[in-house]
Design an enzyme around this catalytic site. Structure first.
Site, short mmCIF file in Angstrom:
data_model
loop_
_atom_site.label_atom_id
_atom_site.label_comp_id
_atom_site.label_asym_id
_atom_site.label_seq_id
_atom_site.Cartn_x
_atom_site.Cartn_y
_atom_site.Cartn_z
N VAL A 11 0.13 -8.86 0.61
CA VAL A 11 -0.56 -10.12 -0.45
C VAL A 11 -0.67 -8.39 -1.74
CG1 VAL A 11 -2.15 -11.30 0.88
CG2 VAL A 11 -2.97 -8.46 0.46
N GLY A 12 0.06 -7.57 -1.49
CA GLY A 12 0.27 -6.93 -3.05
C GLY A 12 1.08 -6.09 -2.47
N GLY A 14 1.44 -1.60 -4.30
CA GLY A 14 1.19 -0.68 -5.39
C GLY A 14 2.81 0.49 -5.73
N THR A 15 2.15 1.31 -6.15
CA THR A 15 3.42 2.57 -6.43
C THR A 15 3.49 3.51 -5.39
OG1 THR A 15 1.46 2.91 -8.07
CG2 THR A 15 3.59 3.98 -8.21
N TYR A 16 2.33 3.34 -3.84
CA TYR A 16 2.91 4.00 -3.01
C TYR A 16 2.88 3.12 -1.70
CZ TYR A 16 1.08 7.41 -6.09
OH TYR A 16 0.76 8.21 -7.64
N ALA A 17 2.19 1.94 -1.56
CA ALA A 17 1.85 1.41 -0.82
C ALA A 17 2.08 -0.06 -0.65
CB ALA A 17 0.06 1.50 -0.92
N VAL A 19 0.50 -3.89 0.78
CA VAL A 19 -0.52 -4.15 1.40
C VAL A 19 -0.43 -5.55 1.91
CG1 VAL A 19 -2.71 -4.88 0.96
CG2 VAL A 19 -2.11 -2.77 -0.40
N LYS A 34 -3.30 -1.12 4.99
CA LYS A 34 -2.47 -1.00 3.41
C LYS A 34 -1.49 0.59 4.20
CE LYS A 34 -3.23 1.94 -1.20
NZ LYS A 34 -4.64 2.05 -1.86
N ASP A 128 -10.06 9.14 -9.65
CA ASP A 128 -8.78 7.95 -9.83
C ASP A 128 -9.26 6.54 -9.85
OD1 ASP A 128 -6.28 7.14 -11.14
OD2 ASP A 128 -5.55 6.74 -9.33
P1 ADP Z 1 -1.91 -0.13 -6.90
O1 ADP Z 1 -3.56 0.38 -6.91
O2 ADP Z 1 -1.30 0.15 -7.74
O3 ADP Z 1 -2.83 -1.38 -7.39
P2 ADP Z 1 -2.87 -0.83 -4.00
O4 ADP Z 1 -1.30 -0.02 -3.11
O5 ADP Z 1 -4.54 0.12 -3.30
O6 ADP Z 1 -1.88 -0.54 -5.42
O7 ADP Z 1 -2.53 -2.11 -3.75
C1 ADP Z 1 -2.11 -3.08 -3.87
C2 ADP Z 1 -2.25 -4.46 -4.30
O8 ADP Z 1 -2.83 -4.71 -2.92
C3 ADP Z 1 -3.52 -4.82 -4.61
O9 ADP Z 1 -3.69 -4.87 -6.54
C4 ADP Z 1 -4.14 -5.81 -4.52
O10 ADP Z 1 -3.49 -6.85 -5.04
C5 ADP Z 1 -3.90 -5.77 -2.85
N1 ADP Z 1 -4.95 -5.06 -2.32
C6 ADP Z 1 -4.85 -3.67 -1.84
N2 ADP Z 1 -5.99 -3.25 -1.78
C7 ADP Z 1 -6.95 -4.74 -0.94
C8 ADP Z 1 -7.86 -4.90 -0.31
N3 ADP Z 1 -9.27 -4.23 0.11
N4 ADP Z 1 -7.86 -6.25 0.01
C9 ADP Z 1 -7.21 -7.22 -0.54
N5 ADP Z 1 -6.60 -6.45 -1.72
C10 ADP Z 1 -5.54 -4.97 -1.39
#
Ligand code: ADP
Length: 305
Positions: A11-12, A14-17, A19, A34, A128
């Site tokens: 679903v997503g 990020g820089t480090y992860a 999801v 995550k 953060d």
């Molecule tokens: P960032 O903080 O750089 O956006 P994350 O790694 O926290 O990166 O998350 C990446 C993406 O994953 C988020 O932008 C969001 O779309 C999705 N995401 C993160 N945490 C959740 C969560 N608890 N429930 C649903 N979607 C999430």
């Protein structure tokens, strides 16, 4: 992957992860998994990060994302199992078709402060806070996310990032690279978020770390020995342009429609000297939360269409 959970679509990222949407097998409750990419930690995953995650697992609060579980995959990646929350405050701020009423802003600020208060009472700093880390449940509840890990993760390459680990919410003591920062860093970030909720654009959008110092002090005044003793001996305090602190009438013009109590709260949160900055308790007891309008009840808050 423990059989306790099933993992479905991504679903997503990020820089480090990365999801993933997943489900708790027994209850079919949706969860977010995550997966922190291996090699993202400065010196391996240090004990303090693990300890904090452990605390987070035990911290239960309506305004803090629930860390359901933590496990490590075969490749050694760290996996955080979180409650699934698909929307965040940044998405709402950016959606120009949605109008925010004064009660809506008060409600989001109240929920943010309640979450931060609970963490600080348990001696956990967020470090953060930004609109993108304030997640929203389908019922409108705001929940702080992305706790504790911030300090242990490797600084991403400046050229690659830009908008990712954002500097716009960084308190002056962090800009000066003080090594002795406190809970006050989180309250500064809440102040910047409060301003952004009113303005609907980022309040202190520095282009890089140097520019951040300039943008911050141009807007709020340069700290001096008079309002912050020993500030000039902090590592990064040199060759600063001295800007005056904004007057009250300047702030009234900047935040049209803000009440005097709202401005008092914002000034308390955006106090340059961390020792004099308001803490969560003082902020929660401020006149802003006592005067009308009442904070909007979460179910009635604006949602993404
Ligand atoms: P960032 O903080 O750089 O956006 P994350 O790694 O926290 O990166 O998350 C990446 C993406 O994953 C988020 O932008 C969001 O779309 C999705 N995401 C993160 N945490 C959740 C969560 N608890 N429930 C649903 N979607 C999430």
């Amino acid at each position: 992957m423990p059989p306790l959970y099933t993992k479905s679509k991504k679903v997503g990222e990020g820089t480090y992860a990365v999801v993933y949407l997943g489900h708790h097998t027994a209850t079919q409750r949706p969860i977010a998994i995550k997966e922190i990419k291996a090699g993202q930690f400065k010196d391996g995953l240090d004990m303090s990060a693990i300890r904090e995650m452990k605390y987070l697992q035990e911290l239960r609060h309506l305004n803090i994302i629930e860390l359901v579980d933590v496990f490590s995959s075969q490749e050694g990646d760290l996996n955080l199992v979180l409650e699934y929350l698909p929307a965040d405050l940044e998405m709402l701020i950016k959606d120009r078709s949605i109008l925010f009423s004064p009660g809506d802003i008060k409600s989001w600020l109240l929920m943010t402060l309640r979450g931060v208060h609970h963490c600080h009472r348990n001696h956990i700093l967020h470090r953060d806070l930004k609109p993108n880390n304030l997640l929203l449940s389908p019922q409108g509840e705001l929940k702080l996310a992305d706790f504790g890990l911030a300090r242990s993760l490797t600084s991403p390459n400046e050229l690659l990032t830009h908008n990712v680990v954002t500097r716009w919410y960084r308190a002056p003591e962090l800009l000066f690279e003080s090594r002795h920062y406190t809970e006050a860093v989180d309250l500064w970030a809440v102040g910047v978020i409060f301003a952004e909720l009113m303005l609907r654009v980022p309040y202190l959008p520095g282009r890089d770390d140097l520019d951040q110092i300039d943008v911050t002090f141009q807007a709020l005044g340069t700290p001096t020995e008079e309002n912050w003793s020993n500030v000039s001996s902090l590592p990064n305090y040199n060759d600063l342009k001295i800007y005056p602190e904004p007057t009250r009438s300047e702030l009234r013009k900047r935040f049209i429609g803000a009440t005097e109590a709202a401005l008092d709260l914002m000034c308390g949160l955006l106090c340059l000297n961390p020792a004099n900055r308001w803490d969560t308790e003082r902020a929660l007891l401020s006149g802003y939360f006592k005067e009308s309008p009442d904070p909007t009840v979460p179910v009635d808050l604006p949602k993404l269409s």
